[in-house]
Design a protein around this motif. Structure first.
Motif, mmCIF file in Angstrom:
data_model
loop_
_atom_site.group_PDB
_atom_site.id
_atom_site.type_symbol
_atom_site.label_atom_id
_atom_site.label_comp_id
_atom_site.label_asym_id
_atom_site.label_seq_id
_atom_site.Cartn_x
_atom_site.Cartn_y
_atom_site.Cartn_z
ATOM 1 N N CYS A 16 0.773 -1.292 0.082
ATOM 2 C CA CYS A 16 0.107 0.005 0.132
ATOM 3 C C CYS A 16 0.873 1.320 0.130
ATOM 4 O O CYS A 16 1.672 1.412 0.913
ATOM 5 C CB CYS A 16 -0.878 0.013 1.314
ATOM 6 N N MET A 22 -1.082 6.046 7.302
ATOM 7 C CA MET A 22 -2.256 5.491 7.727
ATOM 8 C C MET A 22 -2.271 5.194 9.340
ATOM 9 O O MET A 22 -1.466 4.628 9.734
ATOM 10 C CB MET A 22 -2.801 4.327 7.162
ATOM 11 N N LEU A 49 -7.224 8.042 3.081
ATOM 12 C CA LEU A 49 -5.836 7.946 2.291
ATOM 13 C C LEU A 49 -5.818 6.918 1.589
ATOM 14 O O LEU A 49 -4.644 6.850 0.927
ATOM 15 C CB LEU A 49 -4.689 7.793 3.479
ATOM 16 N N ASP A 52 -7.121 4.328 -3.860
ATOM 17 C CA ASP A 52 -7.909 3.314 -4.903
ATOM 18 C C ASP A 52 -7.043 2.739 -5.984
ATOM 19 O O ASP A 52 -7.262 2.497 -7.243
ATOM 20 C CB ASP A 52 -9.161 4.066 -5.655
HETATM 21 S S1 SF4 Z 1 -6.286 0.584 -2.961
HETATM 22 FE FE1 SF4 Z 1 -6.050 1.617 -1.236
HETATM 23 S S2 SF4 Z 1 -5.457 0.494 0.310
HETATM 24 FE FE2 SF4 Z 1 -5.290 -0.794 -1.545
HETATM 25 S S3 SF4 Z 1 -2.978 -0.458 -1.815
HETATM 26 FE FE3 SF4 Z 1 -4.032 1.283 -2.825
HETATM 27 S S4 SF4 Z 1 -4.170 3.038 -1.264
HETATM 28 FE FE4 SF4 Z 1 -3.727 0.988 -0.234
#
Ligand code: SF4
Ligand code: SF4
Lengths: 155, 276
Positions: A16, A22, A49, A52
């Motif tokens: 991530c 986070m 944060l 996506d």
């Molecule tokens: S989609 Fe969101 S939770 Fe998944 S790796 Fe990317 S930033 Fe992190």
């Protein structure tokens, strides 16, 4: 719910890109959901944060769709009023509701206190417009937003 | 070629205006006639999905409806807008309730909405690359460029484009690393850290320039790098839109391509590569 399949391998958190900032890492969010500690999750800064980027999904051995879970949680946090809902999204949507389009300042989050130092450099390059473009069909935009609000209340 | 609908998106009228300007010029040179979607609206960005999933589909859908009189496809330069429009079209295809409420709000029939195509896809089609090679007046052979795709574009097409422009994409590991553009509003410190990592890696791998197809990546890499300069003494790396690199090799004037709108100067890189 698919979170039950999570084996807490933390591969998602390893990949991530915003994990470093986070309060709860993605695999910890899943664990909290498994333990049904929803309130803690809805108050978590981590939701806001999540970019996506879907890296977690590509790494997860069980194809747990964390990006979608994060989006659902954001909507829930926003509705319940529990979360640290980011003023950014509210300002953005208010602008779209009013004008049909959004400004660069809003898209880059300048109005929310951060980034004031770049306002002038952006203006100088004609990247922030004093008169923004607008959608002429205001009625259509109003109706779309009204439908959205009705749906949100119905849930 | 028959006329294609073009959906600029909010950023392309503001923070990424040079993407819009260079894209139109290059399209013109390559005989790709574009017509702006009339009275288009914001696709909802990253925010509509945090309010209501229906709105996240209907906001982009209005643009598809607006575009449908122009062509069967709509060209979308921003990967975030593109994804929103695409997901909206896919949802409309099977969600009848959504299509019905959209038709009611817009007071029109919703049928056969156009297919979104990313601008990168259009400009890297083999026939267009062939035309670029044919019309090229300059070459990128003197410039070491790192193709940066960001989190959305899982392709190799920027590297293919660089080859057609006479250059070669650098081998580097962060081509798909997330730049944080989607959360940079309100989280500028976090975005700066993410940009710093990406640019440092590009520099370490010997990049003299970065090329991107995303206005959020560009705004983030160009602007945040400029902000970071205060804290660092390392040379900055100019960030180009792929349309600007096409334009430069076709011999279009750099300021018409909006190179003077960047935060990180492109001068030195272009002069040393003999392009300017
Ligand atoms: S989609 Fe969101 S939770 Fe998944 S790796 Fe990317 S930033 Fe992190
Ligand atoms: S990668 Fe998947 S299984 Fe592993 S901790 Fe994350 S969500 Fe759970």
């Amino acid at each position: 719910m698919e979170v039950r399949q999570c084996e807490q391998c933390a591969k998602c958190s390893g990949g991530c890109p915003t994990g470093f900032a986070m309060d709860y890492l993605p695999h910890q969010i899943v664990r909290l959901l498994q333990l049904e500690l929803k309130e803690t999750v809805l108050e978590s800064q981590a939701l806001w944060l999540c970019t996506d980027c879907k890296i977690c999904l590509s790494l997860c051995p069980h194809q747990i769709n964390l990006p979608n879970i994060m989006k659902e949680l954001k909507r829930e946090a926003r509705m319940s009023g529990a979360g640290k809902v980011q003023a950014y999204h509210d300002a953005f949507l208010a602008s779209v509701e009013r004008y049909g389009r959004t400004s660069a300042a809003l898209a880059l989050g300048i109005r929310n206190g951060s980034d004031k130092e770049i306002r002038w450099p952006l203006l100088k390059r004609g990247k922030i417009k004093v008169f923004r473009g607008r959608v002429h069909d205001k009625v259509a935009m109003k109706r779309l937003f009204a439908q959205g609000k009705r749906r949100t209340l119905d849930v | 070629m028959s006329e294609l609908a073009y959906y600029p998106g909010c950023l392309n009228h503001t923070a990424s205006r040079e993407y819009d300007e260079s894209l139109r010029l290059v399209a013109d040179k390559l005989d790709i006639p574009l017509r702006e979607v009339p009275d288009w609206n914001c696709c909802g960005g990253n925010s509509a999905s945090s309010l209501d999933i229906g709105l996240a589909y209907t906001l982009p859908a209005r643009n598809l409806v607006q575009a449908h009189t122009i062509s069967k496809e709509v060209v979308v330069p921003c990967p975030i807008c593109y994804e929103n429009l695409l997901e909206s079209k896919q949802e409309l295809a099977h969600n009848e309730a959504l299509a019905a409420s959209l038709a009611e709000a817009l007071d029109t029939e919703v049928r056969d909405v156009p297919e979104p195509l990313s601008a990168l896809q259009i400009f890297t089609a083999e026939t267009v690359l062939e035309k670029i090679r044919l019309y090229a007046r300059k070459s990128l052979s003197g410039l070491k460029v790192a193709a940066y795709y960001g989190c959305r574009q899982k392709t190799e097409s920027l590297d293919q484009l660089l080859l057609a422009l006479g250059g070669e994409g650098l081998n580097w590991p962060y081509r798909n690393e997330c730049c944080g553009g989607r959360i940079s509003g309100g989280n500028d410190k976090i975005a700066k850290t993410m940009v710093g990592r990406i640019v440092d890696m590009a520099r370490e791998c010997g990049a003299e320039a970065i090329v991107t197809a995303c206005p959020l990546c560009h705004a983030n890499l160009d602007l945040r790098q400029f902000q970071l300069r205060r804290d660092q003494n390392t040379p900055l790396i100019p960030v180009f839109y792929f349309t600007q690199l096409i334009g430069l090799t076709l011999g279009i004037d750099p300021s018409a391509l909006g190179l003077n709108k960047h935060f990180v100067s492109t001068e030195r890189a272009l002069t040393s590569a003999g392009i300017k």
